[in-house]
Design a protein around this motif. Structure first.
Motif, PDB file in Angstrom:
ATOM      1  N   ILE A  52      62.336 -26.632   9.926  1.00 30.40           N
ATOM      2  CA  ILE A  52      62.897 -26.828  11.208  1.00 30.40           C
ATOM      3  C   ILE A  52      62.781 -28.252  11.777  1.00 30.40           C
ATOM      4  CG2 ILE A  52      63.804 -26.026  13.322  1.00 30.40           C
ATOM      5  CD1 ILE A  52      63.480 -23.425  12.154  1.00 30.40           C
ATOM      6  N   GLU A  53      61.307 -28.629  11.885  1.00 31.35           N
ATOM      7  CA  GLU A  53      60.895 -29.561  12.687  1.00 31.35           C
ATOM      8  C   GLU A  53      61.240 -30.982  11.678  1.00 31.35           C
ATOM      9  OE1 GLU A  53      57.028 -27.960  14.838  1.00 31.35           O
ATOM     10  OE2 GLU A  53      56.815 -29.035  13.022  1.00 31.35           O
ATOM     11  N   ALA A  54      60.998 -30.924  10.501  1.00 32.51           N
ATOM     12  CA  ALA A  54      61.670 -31.687   9.576  1.00 32.51           C
ATOM     13  C   ALA A  54      62.969 -32.051   9.590  1.00 32.51           C
ATOM     14  CB  ALA A  54      61.096 -31.473   8.256  1.00 32.51           C
ATOM     15  N   VAL A  55      63.725 -31.370   9.721  1.00 33.78           N
ATOM     16  CA  VAL A  55      65.398 -31.573  10.068  1.00 33.78           C
ATOM     17  C   VAL A  55      65.532 -32.330  11.094  1.00 33.78           C
ATOM     18  CG1 VAL A  55      67.396 -30.307  10.449  1.00 33.78           C
ATOM     19  CG2 VAL A  55      66.081 -29.204   8.706  1.00 33.78           C
ATOM     20  N   ALA A  60      55.517 -35.754  10.645  1.00 29.83           N
ATOM     21  CA  ALA A  60      54.039 -34.958  10.208  1.00 29.83           C
ATOM     22  C   ALA A  60      54.519 -33.716   9.568  1.00 29.83           C
ATOM     23  CB  ALA A  60      53.537 -34.709  11.567  1.00 29.83           C
ATOM     24  N   ALA A  61      55.627 -33.127  10.094  1.00 28.60           N
ATOM     25  CA  ALA A  61      56.231 -31.706   9.520  1.00 28.60           C
ATOM     26  C   ALA A  61      56.946 -32.033   8.013  1.00 28.60           C
ATOM     27  CB  ALA A  61      57.252 -31.139  10.166  1.00 28.60           C
ATOM     28  N   LEU A  62      57.344 -33.121   7.726  1.00 27.58           N
ATOM     29  CA  LEU A  62      57.683 -33.365   6.618  1.00 27.58           C
ATOM     30  C   LEU A  62      56.818 -33.851   5.411  1.00 27.58           C
ATOM     31  CD1 LEU A  62      60.246 -34.171   4.572  1.00 27.58           C
ATOM     32  CD2 LEU A  62      60.189 -36.444   5.483  1.00 27.58           C
ATOM     33  N   ASP A  63      55.678 -34.407   6.007  1.00 24.93           N
ATOM     34  CA  ASP A  63      54.378 -34.552   5.070  1.00 24.93           C
ATOM     35  C   ASP A  63      53.749 -33.419   4.675  1.00 24.93           C
ATOM     36  OD1 ASP A  63      54.851 -37.370   5.243  1.00 24.93           O
ATOM     37  OD2 ASP A  63      53.597 -37.455   6.833  1.00 24.93           O
ATOM     38  N   ALA A  64      53.580 -32.444   5.937  1.00 21.39           N
ATOM     39  CA  ALA A  64      53.287 -31.307   5.289  1.00 21.39           C
ATOM     40  C   ALA A  64      54.003 -30.385   4.471  1.00 21.39           C
ATOM     41  CB  ALA A  64      53.004 -30.388   6.715  1.00 21.39           C
ATOM     42  N   LEU A  65      55.180 -30.322   4.381  1.00 21.94           N
ATOM     43  CA  LEU A  65      56.065 -29.569   3.674  1.00 21.94           C
ATOM     44  C   LEU A  65      56.027 -30.433   2.097  1.00 21.94           C
ATOM     45  CD1 LEU A  65      59.375 -29.177   5.410  1.00 21.94           C
ATOM     46  CD2 LEU A  65      57.900 -27.555   4.560  1.00 21.94           C
ATOM     47  N   ILE A  66      56.254 -31.859   1.957  1.00 17.94           N
ATOM     48  CA  ILE A  66      55.745 -32.351   0.755  1.00 17.94           C
ATOM     49  C   ILE A  66      54.499 -32.007   0.147  1.00 17.94           C
ATOM     50  CG2 ILE A  66      55.644 -34.543  -0.421  1.00 17.94           C
ATOM     51  CD1 ILE A  66      57.960 -35.521   1.546  1.00 17.94           C
ATOM     52  N   THR A  86      55.437 -45.958  -4.015  1.00 14.73           N
ATOM     53  CA  THR A  86      56.299 -44.664  -4.008  1.00 14.73           C
ATOM     54  C   THR A  86      57.146 -44.913  -2.776  1.00 14.73           C
ATOM     55  OG1 THR A  86      54.798 -43.485  -2.667  1.00 14.73           O
ATOM     56  CG2 THR A  86      54.453 -43.244  -4.891  1.00 14.73           C
ATOM     57  N   GLU A  87      58.531 -44.136  -2.825  1.00 17.49           N
ATOM     58  CA  GLU A  87      59.465 -44.059  -1.940  1.00 17.49           C
ATOM     59  C   GLU A  87      58.973 -43.368  -0.678  1.00 17.49           C
ATOM     60  OE1 GLU A  87      63.172 -42.556  -3.215  1.00 17.49           O
ATOM     61  OE2 GLU A  87      63.373 -44.135  -4.763  1.00 17.49           O
ATOM     62  N   ALA A  88      59.344 -43.962   0.536  1.00 17.67           N
ATOM     63  CA  ALA A  88      58.863 -43.218   1.745  1.00 17.67           C
ATOM     64  C   ALA A  88      59.558 -41.574   1.799  1.00 17.67           C
ATOM     65  CB  ALA A  88      59.581 -44.013   2.943  1.00 17.67           C
ATOM     66  N   PRO A  89      58.705 -41.000   2.420  1.00 19.27           N
ATOM     67  CA  PRO A  89      59.101 -39.288   2.295  1.00 19.27           C
ATOM     68  C   PRO A  89      60.461 -39.275   3.144  1.00 19.27           C
ATOM     69  CG  PRO A  89      56.699 -39.786   3.041  1.00 19.27           C
ATOM     70  CD  PRO A  89      57.547 -41.146   2.769  1.00 19.27           C
ATOM     71  N   LYS A  90      61.475 -38.373   2.483  1.00 20.27           N
ATOM     72  CA  LYS A  90      62.495 -38.046   3.083  1.00 20.27           C
ATOM     73  C   LYS A  90      63.079 -36.742   2.894  1.00 20.27           C
ATOM     74  CE  LYS A  90      65.368 -40.348  -0.343  1.00 20.27           C
ATOM     75  NZ  LYS A  90      66.397 -41.252  -0.520  1.00 20.27           N
ATOM     76  N   LEU A  91      63.565 -36.045   3.583  1.00 16.43           N
ATOM     77  CA  LEU A  91      64.132 -34.647   3.492  1.00 16.43           C
ATOM     78  C   LEU A  91      65.569 -34.671   2.675  1.00 16.43           C
ATOM     79  CD1 LEU A  91      63.332 -31.735   4.182  1.00 16.43           C
ATOM     80  CD2 LEU A  91      64.670 -31.932   6.378  1.00 16.43           C
ATOM     81  N   ASN A  92      65.160 -34.626   1.458  1.00 12.53           N
ATOM     82  CA  ASN A  92      66.542 -34.581   0.760  1.00 12.53           C
ATOM     83  C   ASN A  92      66.692 -33.279   0.015  1.00 12.53           C
ATOM     84  OD1 ASN A  92      64.650 -34.223  -1.541  1.00 12.53           O
ATOM     85  ND2 ASN A  92      64.376 -36.293  -2.321  1.00 12.53           N
ATOM     86  N   GLU A  93      67.825 -33.364  -0.897  1.00 13.98           N
ATOM     87  CA  GLU A  93      68.258 -31.819  -1.238  1.00 13.98           C
ATOM     88  C   GLU A  93      67.154 -31.128  -2.195  1.00 13.98           C
ATOM     89  OE1 GLU A  93      71.736 -29.803  -4.188  1.00 13.98           O
ATOM     90  OE2 GLU A  93      71.666 -32.109  -3.654  1.00 13.98           O
TER      91      GLU A  93
END
Length: 212
Positions: A52-55, A60-66, A86-93
């Motif tokens: 939810i935080e990554a959305v 930081a939440a996105l990095d934790a998820l990845i 490498t590409e920057a982290p992003k919340l993709n499908e």
């Protein structure tokens, strides 16, 4: 005519009584599994909160998820084909799908824990007297060691399927050898469950024939 002793009201001799009472030694094991269930609930809520935080844009939440799902970021190559980053982290499908599958995996393992805790306690320790309870699980009314074994095998296949699907979605992160062995292991689980169900069916048929 002599009356037969009532097997219900009769008391066990000291040694059989001690052996029978030893089943309560399993109680700490089931209580420990309840604590493990609590750990899974905490992990589920933590991963859901990170999603939810990554959305809403939390890096930081996105990095934790990845990091938790083991997702490998796509590589950036120069004109010569050399990897320069490498590409920057992003919340993709793909990331969302892997996170959701990880959450489903936690739920299925939690269901497996419930079957072991409730079914195992009912079968091997003591009756829970849930007859007539509105929330009594449907499978608990006819649970025994054989039924519990088949249900556990089926649950393990479901968990293995989720893991295999997660691997296939991010297949680029794995070698062909890893993919092959994970598929073989999943098929082994499937064959084992079929063998358990087939054996249980043969035993049930033999018992039914013996009763008739």
């Amino acid at each position: 005519m002599a009356q037969l002793p009532d097997p219900v009201s009769g008391k066990l001799r000291p040694l059989p009584n001690l052996i029978f009472a030893s089943r309560w030694l399993q109680l700490p094991l089931y209580l420990g599994l309840i604590l493990a269930q609590g750990v899974y609930v905490f992990h589920f809520l933590q991963e859901l909160l990170h999603l939810i935080e990554a959305v809403f844009g939390s890096k930081a939440a996105l990095d934790a998820l990845i990091s938790s799902i083991g997702y490998q970021l796509p590589s950036i190559k120069d004109a010569a084909g050399n990897i320069i980053g490498t590409e920057a982290p992003k919340l993709n499908e793909t990331v969302i799908m892997l996170v959701v599958l990880a959450l489903i995996d936690v739920v299925m393992i939690s269901n497996l824990l419930i079957m072991v805790i409730v079914g195992g306690y009912e079968t091997f320790v003591s009756r829970m007297d849930l007859d007539g309870h509105p929330d009594q699980p449907e499978w608990l009314s006819h649970v025994n060691a054989s039924v519990l074994k088949v249900k556990l095998a089926t649950a393990i296949i479901g968990i293995s399927s989720i893991h295999l699907l997660k691997t296939f979605i991010s297949a680029g992160n794995y070698t062909e050898k890893v993919l092959m062995y994970q598929t073989i292991i999943h098929l082994t689980f499937l064959v084992s469950a079929l063998a358990i169900a087939w054996t249980d069916r043969i035993l049930s048929s033999s018992q039914a024939a013996a009763r008739h």
